[in-house]
Design a protein around this motif. Sequence first.
Motif, PDB file in Angstrom:
ATOM      1  N   GLY A   1      55.768  27.218  19.570  1.00 39.23           N
ATOM      2  CA  GLY A   1      56.641  26.071  19.743  1.00 39.23           C
ATOM      3  C   GLY A   1      57.128  25.881  21.162  1.00 39.23           C
ATOM      4  N   ILE A   2      56.607  26.673  22.104  1.00 39.96           N
ATOM      5  CA  ILE A   2      56.989  26.564  23.512  1.00 39.96           C
ATOM      6  C   ILE A   2      56.034  25.595  24.214  1.00 39.96           C
ATOM      7  N   PRO A   3      56.545  24.727  25.093  1.00 44.65           N
ATOM      8  CA  PRO A   3      55.640  23.844  25.840  1.00 44.65           C
ATOM      9  C   PRO A   3      54.584  24.632  26.600  1.00 44.65           C
ATOM     10  N   VAL A   4      53.359  24.122  26.568  1.00 44.72           N
ATOM     11  CA  VAL A   4      52.255  24.823  27.227  1.00 44.72           C
ATOM     12  C   VAL A   4      52.489  24.917  28.729  1.00 44.72           C
ATOM     13  N   SER A   5      53.064  23.860  29.305  1.00 45.74           N
ATOM     14  CA  SER A   5      53.331  23.893  30.746  1.00 45.74           C
ATOM     15  C   SER A   5      54.300  25.020  31.107  1.00 45.74           C
ATOM     16  N   THR A   6      55.257  25.294  30.218  1.00 40.99           N
ATOM     17  CA  THR A   6      56.191  26.400  30.459  1.00 40.99           C
ATOM     18  C   THR A   6      55.470  27.741  30.386  1.00 40.99           C
ATOM     19  N   MET A   7      54.597  27.898  29.380  1.00 42.46           N
ATOM     20  CA  MET A   7      53.846  29.141  29.243  1.00 42.46           C
ATOM     21  C   MET A   7      52.937  29.361  30.448  1.00 42.46           C
ATOM     22  N   ILE A   8      52.275  28.301  30.906  1.00 41.05           N
ATOM     23  CA  ILE A   8      51.399  28.421  32.073  1.00 41.05           C
ATOM     24  C   ILE A   8      52.216  28.707  33.326  1.00 41.05           C
ATOM     25  N   GLY A   9      53.380  28.061  33.436  1.00 42.18           N
ATOM     26  CA  GLY A   9      54.240  28.316  34.587  1.00 42.18           C
ATOM     27  C   GLY A   9      54.736  29.744  34.657  1.00 42.18           C
ATOM     28  N   THR A  10      54.771  30.417  33.497  1.00 45.99           N
ATOM     29  CA  THR A  10      55.174  31.821  33.475  1.00 45.99           C
ATOM     30  C   THR A  10      54.010  32.754  33.793  1.00 45.99           C
ATOM     31  N   GLY A  11      52.832  32.471  33.243  1.00 45.99           N
ATOM     32  CA  GLY A  11      51.691  33.367  33.415  1.00 45.99           C
ATOM     33  C   GLY A  11      50.866  33.119  34.665  1.00 45.99           C
ATOM     34  N   LEU A  12      50.797  31.858  35.115  1.00 46.12           N
ATOM     35  CA  LEU A  12      49.925  31.537  36.246  1.00 46.12           C
ATOM     36  C   LEU A  12      50.340  32.224  37.541  1.00 46.12           C
ATOM     37  N   PRO A  13      51.628  32.291  37.898  1.00 41.54           N
ATOM     38  CA  PRO A  13      51.972  32.987  39.148  1.00 41.54           C
ATOM     39  C   PRO A  13      51.533  34.445  39.178  1.00 41.54           C
ATOM     40  N   VAL A  14      51.561  35.108  38.016  1.00 44.74           N
ATOM     41  CA  VAL A  14      51.118  36.515  37.973  1.00 44.74           C
ATOM     42  C   VAL A  14      49.631  36.601  38.303  1.00 44.74           C
ATOM     43  N   THR A  15      48.838  35.724  37.668  1.00 42.38           N
ATOM     44  CA  THR A  15      47.392  35.740  37.906  1.00 42.38           C
ATOM     45  C   THR A  15      47.056  35.339  39.332  1.00 42.38           C
ATOM     46  N   ILE A  16      47.760  34.339  39.874  1.00 42.58           N
ATOM     47  CA  ILE A  16      47.496  33.905  41.243  1.00 42.58           C
ATOM     48  C   ILE A  16      47.832  35.022  42.237  1.00 42.58           C
ATOM     49  N   GLU A  17      48.967  35.674  42.047  1.00 43.49           N
ATOM     50  CA  GLU A  17      49.348  36.760  42.952  1.00 43.49           C
ATOM     51  C   GLU A  17      48.339  37.900  42.894  1.00 43.49           C
ATOM     52  N   LEU A  18      47.925  38.266  41.678  1.00 42.91           N
ATOM     53  CA  LEU A  18      46.917  39.312  41.532  1.00 42.91           C
ATOM     54  C   LEU A  18      45.609  38.905  42.187  1.00 42.91           C
ATOM     55  N   SER A  19      45.192  37.656  41.993  1.00 40.42           N
ATOM     56  CA  SER A  19      43.929  37.182  42.555  1.00 40.42           C
ATOM     57  C   SER A  19      43.971  37.155  44.074  1.00 40.42           C
ATOM     58  N   LEU A  20      45.088  36.715  44.649  1.00 35.30           N
ATOM     59  CA  LEU A  20      45.187  36.662  46.106  1.00 35.30           C
ATOM     60  C   LEU A  20      45.184  38.061  46.713  1.00 35.30           C
ATOM     61  N   LEU A  21      45.877  38.995  46.084  1.00 31.69           N
ATOM     62  CA  LEU A  21      45.852  40.373  46.584  1.00 31.69           C
ATOM     63  C   LEU A  21      44.454  40.971  46.468  1.00 31.69           C
ATOM     64  N   ALA A  22      43.785  40.712  45.334  1.00 37.01           N
ATOM     65  CA  ALA A  22      42.422  41.213  45.167  1.00 37.01           C
ATOM     66  C   ALA A  22      41.481  40.580  46.187  1.00 37.01           C
ATOM     67  N   LEU A  23      41.691  39.296  46.474  1.00 36.10           N
ATOM     68  CA  LEU A  23      40.852  38.623  47.469  1.00 36.10           C
ATOM     69  C   LEU A  23      41.111  39.184  48.861  1.00 36.10           C
ATOM     70  N   LEU A  24      42.364  39.504  49.163  1.00 34.21           N
ATOM     71  CA  LEU A  24      42.680  40.121  50.451  1.00 34.21           C
ATOM     72  C   LEU A  24      41.964  41.461  50.590  1.00 34.21           C
ATOM     73  N   VAL A  25      41.981  42.253  49.523  1.00 29.25           N
ATOM     74  CA  VAL A  25      41.256  43.525  49.526  1.00 29.25           C
ATOM     75  C   VAL A  25      39.763  43.289  49.751  1.00 29.25           C
ATOM     76  N   ALA A  26      39.214  42.280  49.065  1.00 21.72           N
ATOM     77  CA  ALA A  26      37.790  41.992  49.177  1.00 21.72           C
ATOM     78  C   ALA A  26      37.419  41.537  50.583  1.00 21.72           C
ATOM     79  N   ILE A  27      38.266  40.705  51.205  1.00 24.58           N
ATOM     80  CA  ILE A  27      37.957  40.204  52.544  1.00 24.58           C
ATOM     81  C   ILE A  27      38.014  41.337  53.573  1.00 24.58           C
ATOM     82  N   VAL A  28      39.086  42.118  53.509  1.00 27.54           N
ATOM     83  CA  VAL A  28      39.234  43.205  54.489  1.00 27.54           C
ATOM     84  C   VAL A  28      38.090  44.204  54.367  1.00 27.54           C
ATOM     85  N   LEU A  29      37.817  44.649  53.144  1.00 29.60           N
ATOM     86  CA  LEU A  29      36.753  45.634  52.954  1.00 29.60           C
ATOM     87  C   LEU A  29      35.373  45.014  53.159  1.00 29.60           C
ATOM     88  N   GLY A  30      35.154  43.835  52.581  1.00 27.44           N
ATOM     89  CA  GLY A  30      33.824  43.233  52.613  1.00 27.44           C
ATOM     90  C   GLY A  30      33.395  42.789  53.994  1.00 27.44           C
TER      91      GLY A  30
END
Length: 318
Positions: free
Chosen positions: A84-113
């Motif tokens: 019963g929670i708006p989907v935009s609210t659920m995405i607004g809660t979960g998306l920042p976690v995934t984006i932060e993880l992805s950006l950190l992983a990409l930073l690791v990939a760029i530096v090492l790669g």
Amino acid sequence: MRSYLLHRLWQSAVTLVLATIVVFLGVRALPGDPALAFAGEERDPASLAAIRERLGLNDSLVVQYGKFVLGALRGDLGTSTRTGIPVSTMIGTGLPVTIELSLLALLVAIVLGVTTGVVAAVRRGRPAEWFANALALLGLSVPNFWLGLIAILYLAVGLGLFPASGFVPFGEDPVANLHHLVLPALVLGTGIAAIVMRQTRSAMLESLGADYIRTARAKGASPRAVIGRHALRNSLVVVVTVVGLQLGILISGAVVTERIFGLPGFGKMTIDAVFQRDYPVIQGVVLVTAAAYILINFLVDVAYSLIDPRIRVAGGQS
């Protein structure tokens, strides 16, 4: 430059419209009835009819698609049929976690790669190249889920260097936030680093064999200037392409890593929505992921024009 950007914006808009159609039809092609999943034990015909009416499942596909698009344009992706929670609210809660993880992983990939790719190209035929190629092969061969479990077993549980699971928002404690994300980012970025390394090495080898590199060396340019200012810069088009595509893959493919490390990102949300036949959540997650891919591709094209002006001119003429 303006005509090139407008042309790419138009292509991105058309792609996004096609993505909404694919998302809408693809979700409804999933096996199972969302009304049955939502009803639980109350599966009498009257209850199922009421649920289908409330969820709009009795409308035609055209009407359902129209409601979906109009709602998405207003930022309304619907309401979860399970919580019963708006989907935009659920995405607004979960998306920042995934984006932060992805950006950190990409930073690791760029530096090492990029670092290992440049070293492998400059030190071609030497032990440094063999070591870099071995690391790249290892990164491509080891699955993320196995590497994540090994990292938790030895680095988190055995040595206690990192937390084994959990998440702390950046706003509450930045240090604890990074401490919880370092290990997942290393695990997720290892495979991408191997891809970036191989592409960087190939592009650098091609650049180092070009005529302008021989000219720069003949003019007395230092090895650092030849490698950094000439060879690496002309190899960045390939590197930017790989990095841009891999960022989109990271955002949508961090599901396994998030599940292993207990991160409240897109992973848990997507899996729960699929099992529960929660159409609005599935549509919202896939649509946001598709929009992220399109935006990243557009930004990569803009980066092309900044790195290599010839691409901007060709794009404007077309």
